[in-house]
Design an enzyme around this catalytic site. Structure first.
Site, PDB file in Angstrom:
ATOM      1  N   TYR A   1     -13.054  -2.563  -2.256  1.00  0.00           N
ATOM      2  CA  TYR A   1     -12.717  -2.002  -0.953  1.00  0.00           C
ATOM      3  C   TYR A   1     -13.889  -1.248  -0.335  1.00  0.00           C
ATOM      4  O   TYR A   1     -14.215  -1.418   0.845  1.00  0.00           O
ATOM      5  CB  TYR A   1     -11.499  -1.076  -1.080  1.00  0.00           C
ATOM      6  CG  TYR A   1     -11.166  -0.352   0.199  1.00  0.00           C
ATOM      7  CD1 TYR A   1     -10.343  -0.930   1.151  1.00  0.00           C
ATOM      8  CD2 TYR A   1     -11.690   0.914   0.475  1.00  0.00           C
ATOM      9  CE1 TYR A   1     -10.044  -0.283   2.344  1.00  0.00           C
ATOM     10  CE2 TYR A   1     -11.406   1.568   1.654  1.00  0.00           C
ATOM     11  CZ  TYR A   1     -10.579   0.973   2.586  1.00  0.00           C
ATOM     12  OH  TYR A   1     -10.299   1.620   3.765  1.00  0.00           O
TER      13      TYR A   1
ATOM     14  N   LYS B   1       2.027  -2.989  -5.327  1.00  0.00           N
ATOM     15  CA  LYS B   1       2.095  -2.129  -4.143  1.00  0.00           C
ATOM     16  C   LYS B   1       2.189  -3.010  -2.908  1.00  0.00           C
ATOM     17  O   LYS B   1       1.305  -3.827  -2.642  1.00  0.00           O
ATOM     18  CB  LYS B   1       0.851  -1.251  -4.038  1.00  0.00           C
ATOM     19  CG  LYS B   1       0.874  -0.307  -2.842  1.00  0.00           C
ATOM     20  CD  LYS B   1      -0.500   0.291  -2.549  1.00  0.00           C
ATOM     21  CE  LYS B   1      -1.441  -0.713  -1.946  1.00  0.00           C
ATOM     22  NZ  LYS B   1      -2.689  -0.137  -1.427  1.00  0.00           N
TER      23      LYS B   1
ATOM     24  N   ASP C   1      -4.424  -5.522   0.716  1.00  0.00           N
ATOM     25  CA  ASP C   1      -3.667  -5.508   1.963  1.00  0.00           C
ATOM     26  C   ASP C   1      -4.574  -5.340   3.172  1.00  0.00           C
ATOM     27  O   ASP C   1      -4.278  -5.833   4.264  1.00  0.00           O
ATOM     28  CB  ASP C   1      -2.641  -4.373   1.926  1.00  0.00           C
ATOM     29  CG  ASP C   1      -3.248  -3.057   1.514  1.00  0.00           C
ATOM     30  OD1 ASP C   1      -3.587  -2.241   2.394  1.00  0.00           O
ATOM     31  OD2 ASP C   1      -3.398  -2.827   0.295  1.00  0.00           O
TER      32      ASP C   1
END
Length: 522
Positions: free
Chosen positions: A260, A367, A295
């Site tokens: 990320y 998640k 995500d």
């Protein structure tokens, strides 16, 4: 719900590709340390506080070691040697270095210095193990919610106001409280000190803020009879230090992704890969669940076309996590409900993607993230979009459910917005609780075909990444349509090649199996 019919041999092949990809990165990177790894090591050994200019003492020590050409040997042994030679504790050594009274040098008695460092590390490991025990005891005493756990963000900038909002959220039904960090903290190469009351778009991650919120959630959890988990953000240039602080203050979850920071914060690739290994090792030992960030890919890339990149990244993140000692139930692999609502049968595709992830990672603590990209400010439509997201979550038995807010794209949610989000999720979860046991997927139907297609694309992508290597794949913009290079980004100056006698006491204590593997040269 009956499972989708998927090609298990293809899943196994994809996982094996991901294993080789992650191991190649580890083999390339384990020869290096970073300034943030060494600062985290010193924090775990007991260094804390700031100097007269409010510079954190771990930063002062590591900068001094770097200037002296000593950091490649490891901060732990050099500092432990200074403790022995000068009869000081570690905090006194740090203060003396910061004051310019004590220049550090190689230990006169290297074996004694190593023994001192190892002994200090062992005591910290005992403290972290005791925190794990306290968490287990609290869950046994208070109980915990059924999954999906309702995950809710507070982010006022003021830790004391965050505590007020967190208490209210827990009493209204939230199971996980995430204190989102102040905007830009991931790019700070130091950790702010003490309780903070000023932050933009979030609250600074500090050890004192962790301590205050942990105490508040323990209190409200005891009151309502349900253990409330605490989450913060273990990413950015100080990823290992934040992991260390979370372990010491008994956080339960950490946002801790292997890529990320590279992709979305332009942090140097080498720095991130080295830091994520150490930080995840600490999180694993502390019993902390990590949350990964796949995500986010779907906020910059199309959620239908790029679905396979999410699964590919999850498989790579899983293998990095295994290398750091994380168990499947500590892997909060991330995915999201982000398909354009105007796409016909979009709900079917969302259901296919979520069920695919659930079946590929049956033991993981998944998640699931709410719609954000296609929230327009129409609160009524947004509330329906969130309800559909809640339906997919309970149908596919997700674990960590980040609440969708109908005011997404308008403003930072107010307490009443969060209340409505909790009510929406609890209504859907309660009414559809066992629906997954009562319905079946149509064999060869649209949902199953879509999942099979995404799985096949994932395996193809992983084969390509194995051939080129992960750094080259990231440079091509494979994930999130964003390109980063091996030598670009922030923080490369903090990467240090290890000397032949480099020593860090924590891997041998926290991850002995991997250390034995390295000694055997396998």
């Amino acid at each position: 719900m009956s499972h989708l019919t998927l090609d298990q041999s293809l899943i196994d092949h994809a996982r094996d590709l991901a294993r080789r990809i992650a191991r190649q990165v580890y083999d390339d990177m384990h020869r290096f340390t970073t300034t943030s790894v060494e600062r985290a090591t010193l924090r775990l050994m007991g260094v804390d506080g700031v100097d007269a200019d409010q510079v954190p003492l771990p930063n002062r020590l590591v900068s001094h070691l770097q200037d002296q050409g000593l950091l490649s040997h490891g901060a732990a042994v050099t500092v432990a040697g200074a403790m022995i030679e000068h009869g000081l504790d570690i905090q006194e050594v740090a203060q003396a270095v910061a004051d310019g009274r004590l220049p550090l040098r190689r230990p006169k008695n290297e074996p004694a210095a190593r023994h001192q460092a190892d002994d200090m590390a062992a005591r910290m490991c005992e403290r972290i193990a005791a925190n794990r025990g306290m968490r287990a005891e609290a869950i046994a005493r208070c109980g915990e919610a059924r999954t999906p756990w309702l995950y809710l963000i507070v982010a006022t900038g003021n830790i004391y106001e965050d505590i007020v909002q967190a208490r209210v959220a827990a009493e209204q039904g939230a199971d996980v409280i995430a204190v989102i960090r102040s905007t830009g903290q991931s790019l700070l190469d130091y950790v702010p000190y003490g309780a903070t009351t000023e932050g933009f778009g979030g609250t600074y991650a500090t050890q004192e803020n962790f301590r205050l919120m942990r105490a508040a959630l323990d209190e409200v959890g005891h009151k309502i009879g349900r253990y409330i988990r605490l989450t913060n953000y273990c990413s950015g240039l100080c990823m290992p230090e934040i992991a260390a602080m979370g372990a010491m203050e008994r956080l339960d979850m950490m946002l801790n992704d292997s890529m990320y920071g590279i992709i979305f914060r332009d942090i140097n690739m080498q720095r991130t890969f080295i830091d994520q290994f150490f930080s995840r090792m600490v999180n694993a030992y502390a019993g902390i669940i990590i949350n990964t960030g796949e995500d986010n890919y779907l906020t910059t890339a199309d959620a239908y076309e790029a679905a396979h990149t999410v699964l590919a990244s999850q498989l790579i993140n899983e293998q990095f996590a295994y290398l750091s000692g994380l168990k499947p139930d500590q892997m909060g692999l991330g995915h999201a409900f982000e398909i354009n609502p105007a796409l016909e049968n979009g709900f079917l595709w969302e259901l296919a993607h979520a069920q695919l992830v659930r079946q590929v990672f049956p033991e993981a603590c998944l998640k699931y993230m709410p719609p954000t990209k296609h929230m327009t400010g129409n609160i009524f439509k947004g509330h329906i979009q969130d309800a559909l997201f809640n339906v997919v979550s309970v149908l596919t038995q997700q674990n960590i459910h980040l609440l969708g807010m109908m005011t997404e794209a308008i403003h930072t949610p107010l307490m009443q917005d969060r209340f409505l989000a909790i009510q929406n999720a609890r209504y859907v979860f309660g009414n559809l609780r066992d629906l997954h046991e009562e319905i079946q997927f149509t064999p060869g139907g649209q949902i199953e075909r879509r999942a099979q297609e995404a799985l096949a694309e994932t395996a193809t992508l992983l084969r390509e990444i194995e051939q080129t290597g992960l750094p080259a794949a990231i440079a091509k913009g494979t994930f999130a349509d964003i390109s980063r290079t091996l030598t670009g980004g922030k923080g490369l100056d903090g990467v240090v090649a290890k000397a032949a006698d480099y020593h860090n006491p924590f891997p041998a204590l926290m991850l002995p199996a991997l250390m034995l593997d390295e000694e055997r040269g396998s």
